[in-house]
Scaffold this active site. Structure first.
Site, PDB file in Angstrom:
ATOM      1  N   THR A  72      -1.461   9.944  -8.762  1.00 18.21           N
ATOM      2  CA  THR A  72      -1.997  11.186  -9.243  1.00 18.21           C
ATOM      3  C   THR A  72      -3.294  11.434  -8.208  1.00 18.21           C
ATOM      4  O   THR A  72      -3.253  12.467  -7.761  1.00 18.21           O
ATOM      5  CB  THR A  72      -2.402  10.963 -10.535  1.00 18.21           C
ATOM      6  OG1 THR A  72      -1.573  10.676 -11.511  1.00 18.21           O
ATOM      7  CG2 THR A  72      -3.241  12.128 -11.043  1.00 18.21           C
ATOM      8  N   GLY A 232      -9.567   2.610 -16.089  1.00 22.94           N
ATOM      9  CA  GLY A 232      -9.611   3.729 -15.111  1.00 22.94           C
ATOM     10  C   GLY A 232      -9.560   3.292 -13.703  1.00 22.94           C
ATOM     11  O   GLY A 232      -8.432   3.319 -13.177  1.00 22.94           O
ATOM     12  N   ARG A 233     -10.666   3.162 -13.139  1.00 22.92           N
ATOM     13  CA  ARG A 233     -10.588   2.797 -11.598  1.00 22.92           C
ATOM     14  C   ARG A 233     -11.540   1.482 -11.329  1.00 22.92           C
ATOM     15  O   ARG A 233     -12.766   1.439 -12.013  1.00 22.92           O
ATOM     16  CB  ARG A 233     -11.075   3.898 -10.759  1.00 22.92           C
ATOM     17  CG  ARG A 233      -9.847   4.765 -10.529  1.00 22.92           C
ATOM     18  CD  ARG A 233      -8.703   4.320  -9.788  1.00 22.92           C
ATOM     19  NE  ARG A 233      -7.596   5.200  -9.510  1.00 22.92           N
ATOM     20  CZ  ARG A 233      -6.553   5.552 -10.493  1.00 22.92           C
ATOM     21  NH1 ARG A 233      -6.432   4.563 -11.366  1.00 22.92           N
ATOM     22  NH2 ARG A 233      -5.736   6.204  -9.917  1.00 22.92           N
ATOM     23  N   GLU A 261      -8.401  -4.221  -4.321  1.00 20.61           N
ATOM     24  CA  GLU A 261      -6.962  -4.341  -4.511  1.00 20.61           C
ATOM     25  C   GLU A 261      -6.145  -4.670  -3.583  1.00 20.61           C
ATOM     26  O   GLU A 261      -6.028  -3.845  -2.631  1.00 20.61           O
ATOM     27  CB  GLU A 261      -6.525  -3.536  -5.589  1.00 20.61           C
ATOM     28  CG  GLU A 261      -7.478  -3.282  -6.964  1.00 20.61           C
ATOM     29  CD  GLU A 261      -6.912  -2.215  -7.630  1.00 20.61           C
ATOM     30  OE1 GLU A 261      -7.164  -2.167  -8.902  1.00 20.61           O
ATOM     31  OE2 GLU A 261      -6.093  -1.361  -7.281  1.00 20.61           O
ATOM     32  N   HIS A 283      -3.344  -4.424 -11.692  1.00 20.24           N
ATOM     33  CA  HIS A 283      -2.891  -2.968 -11.733  1.00 20.24           C
ATOM     34  C   HIS A 283      -1.523  -2.728 -12.027  1.00 20.24           C
ATOM     35  O   HIS A 283      -0.937  -1.870 -11.470  1.00 20.24           O
ATOM     36  CB  HIS A 283      -3.388  -2.441 -10.064  1.00 20.24           C
ATOM     37  CG  HIS A 283      -3.764  -0.896 -10.152  1.00 20.24           C
ATOM     38  ND1 HIS A 283      -4.771  -0.549  -9.517  1.00 20.24           N
ATOM     39  CD2 HIS A 283      -3.284   0.100 -10.868  1.00 20.24           C
ATOM     40  CE1 HIS A 283      -4.782   0.778  -9.515  1.00 20.24           C
ATOM     41  NE2 HIS A 283      -4.007   1.205 -10.471  1.00 20.24           N
ATOM     42  N   ALA A 285      -0.910  -1.368 -15.181  1.00 25.53           N
ATOM     43  CA  ALA A 285      -0.940  -0.275 -16.504  1.00 25.53           C
ATOM     44  C   ALA A 285      -0.013   0.795 -16.624  1.00 25.53           C
ATOM     45  O   ALA A 285       0.619   1.234 -17.394  1.00 25.53           O
ATOM     46  CB  ALA A 285      -2.306  -0.206 -16.904  1.00 25.53           C
ATOM     47  N   TRP A 286       0.184   0.991 -15.227  1.00 18.64           N
ATOM     48  CA  TRP A 286       1.271   2.541 -15.085  1.00 18.64           C
ATOM     49  C   TRP A 286       2.392   2.130 -14.842  1.00 18.64           C
ATOM     50  O   TRP A 286       3.363   2.893 -14.380  1.00 18.64           O
ATOM     51  CB  TRP A 286       0.354   3.239 -13.662  1.00 18.64           C
ATOM     52  CG  TRP A 286       0.639   2.276 -12.384  1.00 18.64           C
ATOM     53  CD1 TRP A 286      -0.298   1.484 -11.875  1.00 18.64           C
ATOM     54  CD2 TRP A 286       1.757   2.413 -11.512  1.00 18.64           C
ATOM     55  NE1 TRP A 286       0.208   0.854 -10.770  1.00 18.64           N
ATOM     56  CE2 TRP A 286       1.569   1.685 -10.583  1.00 18.64           C
ATOM     57  CE3 TRP A 286       2.873   3.322 -11.389  1.00 18.64           C
ATOM     58  CZ2 TRP A 286       2.488   1.590  -9.363  1.00 18.64           C
ATOM     59  CZ3 TRP A 286       3.844   3.334 -10.460  1.00 18.64           C
ATOM     60  CH2 TRP A 286       3.772   2.464  -9.320  1.00 18.64           C
TER      61      TRP A 286
END
Length: 309
Positions: A72, A232-233, A261, A283, A285-286
């Protein structure tokens, strides 16, 4: 047409065969900054997840017509430079919403239910040695009736809010931009959200308004025993402040994103005493199988739409 995929290791075992329909495809699992210019030479289309594409690289690739960001966020591409050179940039949105919502609750249940403790209790033989059928060494609470504060009520935040409400939580939110007004939930200040919430989840982008949003003073005003999750970030939560306070205050923290990261060796969060209060995932979650399949399908569709325009 030549297509170059620069960092396919990110997609795991997702099928990339759909790209072959467009012509020649070069596939690289990872690409270092010093390798990028050579690998994209003569490319018509670049597909990148996190590999940075600079103006200098574009200038050296006169054949380049389209940059597809398999994510995104497009902060890894010099957008003004691409526009000035007539190079189209296409990203993908919405592909991981359900995956991130699911992981939010996965992290919550792990921390709220003390899953690490109870799993260890059984596997180290303590339950087999117990005189009673149950064990309540780490009391846990229900979501029902708790106050759930959401930082960033975008698509993911709204999805989390809906599930939290279904569990019986009282949902409120803080708008990081100040522009989001949602009549379904109470809008509150950040300080009130932190002071009153039993569960706080972050689903906001990283920008000037959110960088360092949760620091030492914000962590101090949170309830003892509260759960804070950042999906989020990285950079929204001050990690050094978190490492300093987690041993002194009973907070339960879940992080799927960090400022740097992969995580740096010797990170202060790895040195804390109360490790049971911290749950970090790399990282992911996506990254449900369905989300990764949808991501690649949408990248391919972006190329197809561009070619047929």
């Amino acid at each position: 047409m030549k297509i170059v995929l620069l960092d396919t290791l990110t997609y795991g075992d997702t099928d990339l065969g759909g790209f072959d329909a467009f012509g020649e495809v070069d596939v690289y699992e990872t690409t270092a900054p010093e390798e990028t210019a050579e690998r994209i030479a003569n490319a018509d289309v670049i597909v990148t997840n996190k590999v940075v594409i600079t103006d200098e690289m574009m200038a050296a690739t006169p054949t380049l017509k389209l940059i597809c960001v398999a994510a995104t966020g497009t902060n890894n591409v010099d957008i003004p430079a691409a526009e000035a050179r007539g190079i189209a940039v296409r990203n993908v949105a919405g592909y991981s919403t359900d995956s991130v919502i699911q992981h939010t609750f996965s992290m919550l249940f792990y921390l709220l239910g003390h899953s690490r403790y109870y799993d260890s209790y059984v596997k180290n033989g303590d339950w087999a040695r117990s005189e009673v059928f149950t064990h309540v060494g780490r009391p846990f609470h229900e979501i029902k009736g708790k106050t759930w504060g959401i930082i960033g009520l975008g698509e993911i935040g709204r999805g989390v809010a809906a599930v939290a409400k279904a569990f019986g939580a009282q949902v409120r939110y803080y708008s990081t931009s100040g522009k989001n007004d949602n009549a379904d939930y109470e809008k509150v200040t950040l300080s009130r959200l932190l002071e009153e919430s039993d569960i706080v989840t972050i689903h906001a982008p990283l920008n000037a308004s959110t960088k360092g949003l949760i620091g030492h003073s914000e962590l101090l005003i949170m309830k003892d025993g509260a759960v804070l999750l950042n999906l989020g970030r990285g950079g929204i939560v001050d990690e050094r402040a978190l490492a300093a306070i987690i041993d002194a205050k009973s907070l339960y923290i879940g992080l799927d994103v960090l400022e740097k990261e992969p995580m740096s060796a010797g990170h202060p969060l790895m040195e804390i005493e109360h490790k049971e209060r911290l749950y970090i995932t790399p990282h992911i979650a996506w990254t449900s199988v369905e989300a990764r399949d949808a991501l690649i399908a949408k990248v391919i569709e972006n190329i197809r739409t561009f070619v047929n325009a």
